[in-house]
Scaffold this active site. Structure first.
Site, PDB file in Angstrom:
ATOM      1  N   GLY A   1       4.848 -97.937  29.058  1.00 22.40           N
ATOM      2  CA  GLY A   1       6.233 -98.418  29.211  1.00 22.40           C
ATOM      3  C   GLY A   1       7.202 -97.271  29.395  1.00 22.40           C
TER       4      GLY A   1
ATOM      5  N   ARG B   1       6.609-101.155  37.130  1.00 25.82           N
ATOM      6  CA  ARG B   1       7.500-100.849  38.259  1.00 25.82           C
ATOM      7  C   ARG B   1       7.111 -99.511  38.895  1.00 25.82           C
ATOM      8  NH1 ARG B   1      12.914-102.378  35.016  1.00 25.82           N
ATOM      9  NH2 ARG B   1      11.580-101.695  33.323  1.00 25.82           N
TER      10      ARG B   1
ATOM     11  N   ASP C   1      -0.084-104.117  34.580  1.00 26.55           N
ATOM     12  CA  ASP C   1       0.500-105.037  33.604  1.00 26.55           C
ATOM     13  C   ASP C   1      -0.375-104.987  32.359  1.00 26.55           C
ATOM     14  OD1 ASP C   1       1.278-107.253  32.050  1.00 26.55           O
ATOM     15  OD2 ASP C   1       1.932-108.354  33.831  1.00 26.55           O
TER      16      ASP C   1
ATOM     17  N   ASN D   1       4.210 -97.789  23.396  1.00 26.31           N
ATOM     18  CA  ASN D   1       5.639 -98.132  23.430  1.00 26.31           C
ATOM     19  C   ASN D   1       5.934 -99.427  24.185  1.00 26.31           C
ATOM     20  OD1 ASN D   1       8.697 -97.462  23.655  1.00 26.31           O
ATOM     21  ND2 ASN D   1       8.001 -97.531  25.801  1.00 26.31           N
TER      22      ASN D   1
ATOM     23  N   SER E   1       9.242-101.687  14.929  1.00 25.07           N
ATOM     24  CA  SER E   1      10.659-102.099  14.943  1.00 25.07           C
ATOM     25  C   SER E   1      11.077-102.456  13.526  1.00 25.07           C
ATOM     26  CB  SER E   1      10.815-103.337  15.834  1.00 25.07           C
ATOM     27  OG  SER E   1      12.104-103.893  15.681  1.00 25.07           O
TER      28      SER E   1
ATOM     29  N   TYR F   1       9.187-112.695  17.960  1.00 23.12           N
ATOM     30  CA  TYR F   1       9.301-111.248  18.165  1.00 23.12           C
ATOM     31  C   TYR F   1       8.999-110.532  16.841  1.00 23.12           C
ATOM     32  CZ  TYR F   1      11.077-106.593  19.173  1.00 23.12           C
ATOM     33  OH  TYR F   1      11.185-105.223  19.315  1.00 23.12           O
TER      34      TYR F   1
ATOM     35  N   LYS G   1       5.981-107.778  15.905  1.00 16.70           N
ATOM     36  CA  LYS G   1       6.211-106.429  15.380  1.00 16.70           C
ATOM     37  C   LYS G   1       5.633-106.284  13.963  1.00 16.70           C
ATOM     38  CE  LYS G   1       7.966-104.298  18.918  1.00 16.70           C
ATOM     39  NZ  LYS G   1       7.298-103.105  19.499  1.00 16.70           N
TER      40      LYS G   1
ATOM     41  N   VAL H   1      18.663-100.034  19.517  1.00 22.86           N
ATOM     42  CA  VAL H   1      18.661 -98.944  20.492  1.00 22.86           C
ATOM     43  C   VAL H   1      19.142 -99.529  21.818  1.00 22.86           C
ATOM     44  CG1 VAL H   1      17.281 -97.125  21.578  1.00 22.86           C
ATOM     45  CG2 VAL H   1      16.488 -98.149  19.413  1.00 22.86           C
TER      46      VAL H   1
ATOM     47  N   PHE I   1      16.297-103.371  26.735  1.00 26.54           N
ATOM     48  CA  PHE I   1      15.693-104.333  25.811  1.00 26.54           C
ATOM     49  C   PHE I   1      16.436-105.679  25.756  1.00 26.54           C
ATOM     50  CE2 PHE I   1      15.517-106.075  21.476  1.00 26.54           C
ATOM     51  CZ  PHE I   1      14.155-106.170  21.253  1.00 26.54           C
TER      52      PHE I   1
HETATM   53  P1  NDP Z   1      12.979-101.331  27.783  1.00 25.70           P
HETATM   54  O1  NDP Z   1      13.041-102.735  28.265  1.00 25.70           O
HETATM   55  O2  NDP Z   1      14.014-100.386  28.252  1.00 25.70           O
HETATM   56  O3  NDP Z   1      11.525-100.710  28.099  1.00 25.70           O
HETATM   57  C1  NDP Z   1      10.352-101.466  27.936  1.00 25.70           C
HETATM   58  C2  NDP Z   1       9.198-100.771  28.635  1.00 25.70           C
HETATM   59  O4  NDP Z   1       8.002-101.562  28.413  1.00 25.70           O
HETATM   60  C3  NDP Z   1       9.393-100.679  30.136  1.00 25.70           C
HETATM   61  O5  NDP Z   1       8.995 -99.417  30.592  1.00 25.70           O
HETATM   62  C4  NDP Z   1       8.479-101.754  30.688  1.00 25.70           C
HETATM   63  O6  NDP Z   1       7.953-101.369  31.947  1.00 25.70           O
HETATM   64  C5  NDP Z   1       7.358-101.784  29.645  1.00 25.70           C
HETATM   65  N1  NDP Z   1       6.683-103.072  29.679  1.00 25.70           N
HETATM   66  C6  NDP Z   1       7.177-104.284  29.297  1.00 25.70           C
HETATM   67  N2  NDP Z   1       6.302-105.255  29.579  1.00 25.70           N
HETATM   68  C7  NDP Z   1       5.231-104.660  30.159  1.00 25.70           C
HETATM   69  C8  NDP Z   1       4.012-105.138  30.694  1.00 25.70           C
HETATM   70  N3  NDP Z   1       3.694-106.448  30.686  1.00 25.70           N
HETATM   71  N4  NDP Z   1       3.132-104.259  31.218  1.00 25.70           N
HETATM   72  C9  NDP Z   1       3.441-102.944  31.237  1.00 25.70           C
HETATM   73  N5  NDP Z   1       4.565-102.413  30.730  1.00 25.70           N
HETATM   74  C10 NDP Z   1       5.459-103.279  30.217  1.00 25.70           C
HETATM   75  O7  NDP Z   1      13.011-101.445  26.198  1.00 25.70           O
HETATM   76  P2  NDP Z   1      12.886-100.344  25.021  1.00 25.70           P
HETATM   77  O8  NDP Z   1      12.742 -98.985  25.564  1.00 25.70           O
HETATM   78  O9  NDP Z   1      13.972-100.618  24.072  1.00 25.70           O
HETATM   79  O10 NDP Z   1      11.538-100.831  24.340  1.00 25.70           O
HETATM   80  C11 NDP Z   1      10.426 -99.999  24.081  1.00 25.70           C
HETATM   81  C12 NDP Z   1       9.767-100.418  22.784  1.00 25.70           C
HETATM   82  O11 NDP Z   1      10.676-100.229  21.716  1.00 25.70           O
HETATM   83  C13 NDP Z   1       9.351-101.889  22.723  1.00 25.70           C
HETATM   84  O12 NDP Z   1       8.078-101.964  22.120  1.00 25.70           O
HETATM   85  C14 NDP Z   1      10.413-102.531  21.832  1.00 25.70           C
HETATM   86  O13 NDP Z   1       9.925-103.656  21.169  1.00 25.70           O
HETATM   87  C15 NDP Z   1      10.691-101.377  20.892  1.00 25.70           C
HETATM   88  N6  NDP Z   1      11.954-101.438  20.175  1.00 25.70           N
HETATM   89  C16 NDP Z   1      13.144-101.492  20.855  1.00 25.70           C
HETATM   90  C17 NDP Z   1      14.327-101.557  20.131  1.00 25.70           C
HETATM   91  C18 NDP Z   1      15.656-101.671  20.814  1.00 25.70           C
HETATM   92  O14 NDP Z   1      16.643-102.039  20.134  1.00 25.70           O
HETATM   93  N7  NDP Z   1      15.774-101.350  22.102  1.00 25.70           N
HETATM   94  C19 NDP Z   1      14.335-101.505  18.664  1.00 25.70           C
HETATM   95  C20 NDP Z   1      13.037-101.458  18.062  1.00 25.70           C
HETATM   96  C21 NDP Z   1      11.904-101.411  18.796  1.00 25.70           C
HETATM   97  P3  NDP Z   1       7.858-102.313  33.260  1.00 25.70           P
HETATM   98  O15 NDP Z   1       8.937-103.338  33.151  1.00 25.70           O
HETATM   99  O16 NDP Z   1       8.035-101.362  34.390  1.00 25.70           O
HETATM  100  O17 NDP Z   1       6.487-102.877  33.192  1.00 25.70           O
HETATM  101  C1  8X3 Z   2      14.452-104.471  18.322  1.00 22.19           C
HETATM  102  C2  8X3 Z   2      15.364-104.515  17.143  1.00 22.19           C
HETATM  103  O1  8X3 Z   2      16.713-106.023  15.626  1.00 22.19           O
HETATM  104  O2  8X3 Z   2      16.797-106.463  18.029  1.00 22.19           O
HETATM  105  O3  8X3 Z   2      13.131-104.382  17.923  1.00 22.19           O
HETATM  106  O4  8X3 Z   2      14.851-107.025  16.739  1.00 22.19           O
HETATM  107  S1  8X3 Z   2      15.931-106.083  16.875  1.00 22.19           S
END
Ligand code: NDP
Ligand code: 8X3
Length: 250
Positions: free
Chosen positions: A7, A33, A58, A85, A138, A151, A155, A184, A188
């Protein structure tokens, strides 16, 4: 080091790729992507003296995962660090109204996808006699909040797997750590709300969320402790957030 990041096309994964590259580490970056993977590879290789391999798949598709990783050449098989990630939230609704398609997307990505990758890469690490797996959990894996049901369950599963794999991989000199962020600002919330950018913006309104760079710095720090030190679990929150739902806003 050779660092495998799932990711990496946006958010936390992309910033994590950047910080490791900046510090001279070679990368394998993944995501669906392809253009974004190619662009990130181009930018990183132009700026830093490291090689970047891209794998476009995927993570929900087990055959695609296996095919992609088996395509890695000999130089790319001694993976030192795996950052699990890739993940997402889809929807925010009471369980009784939840969309089954959202549930399946989250379970297939956050739990099953993470398992497919870890099964293969942990065996590669066992072959090389060392490794470090860093799982991005998370705050939603530490507590539950209204409408977060599935969700949060995925997690919590990551939290359990983090602890379980640490025990199972202990005899193989493989460290296992988790970094669990609060809010963050990345793509997301846009993903969670099916592309509704206005609704996503409101999530962070009047408060300063963490940046993806904040999380990347933490992942980098966790990966760079001395050999005899393992960081089991980190919870990292914005200063104005005390729990999933306790946030001070201006
Ligand atoms: P983004 O949406 O910015 O990034 C998510 C990444 O995951 C992308 O690169 C996406 O790539 C990849 N991804 C999603 N689905 C697939 C799939 N089916 N196959 C391959 N790759 C996939 O979100 P974040 O950077 O915020 O999220 C990263 C991690 O952090 C996640 O696990 C999320 O749960 C966790 N997290 C996020 C928080 C937040 O508040 N943002 C807080 C706590 C945890 P692509 O679409 O190109 O496939
Ligand atoms: C993402 C944080 O609080 O939106 O994992 O679930 S929260």
């Amino acid at each position: 080091m050779l660092v495998f990041i799932t990711g990496a096309t946006s958010g936390i994964g992309k910033s994590t790729a950047e910080i490791f590259a900046k510090n001279g580490h070679h990368l394998i970056i993944t995501g669906r992507r392809e253009e974004r993977l190619a662009l990130l590879k181009k930018e990183i290789e132009a700026n830093y003296n490291v090689t970047v391999s891209t794998l476009c798949f995927d993570i929900r598709n087990r055959q695609e995962v296996e095919k992609a990783i088996s395509s890695l050449n000999e130089n790319n098989r001694a993976i030192d660090v795996l950052v699990n990630n890739a993940g997402l939230a889809a929807g925010l609704a009471p369980l009784q109204n939840g969309e089954v398609d959202h549930w399946e997307r989250m379970i297939d990505t956050n739990v099953k996808g993470l398992l497919y990758i870890t099964r293969i890469v942990s065996n590669m690490m066992i072959e090389s006699g060392k490794g470090h797996i860093i799982n991005i959990g998370s705050i939603a894996g530490k507590e539950v909040y209204a409408n977060g049901n599935v969700y949060c369950a995925t997690k919590h599963a990551v939290d359990a797997l983090n602890r379980g794999m640490r025990i199972d991989l202990l005899p193989h000199n493989i460290k296992v750590s988790a970094v669990n962020p609060g809010m963050v600002e990345t793509e997301f919330s846009i993903v969670r709300f099916d592309g509704d950018e206005d609704r996503a913006k409101k999530v962070y309104m009047g408060m300063q969320p963490l940046s993806p760079e904040d999380i990347a710095e933490t992942v980098y720090w966790v990966a760079n402790r001395p050999a005899h030190v393992n960081i089991n679990d980190v919870i990292i929150m914005p200063s104005v957030q005390a729990s999933a739902t306790n946030v001070i806003r201006k």
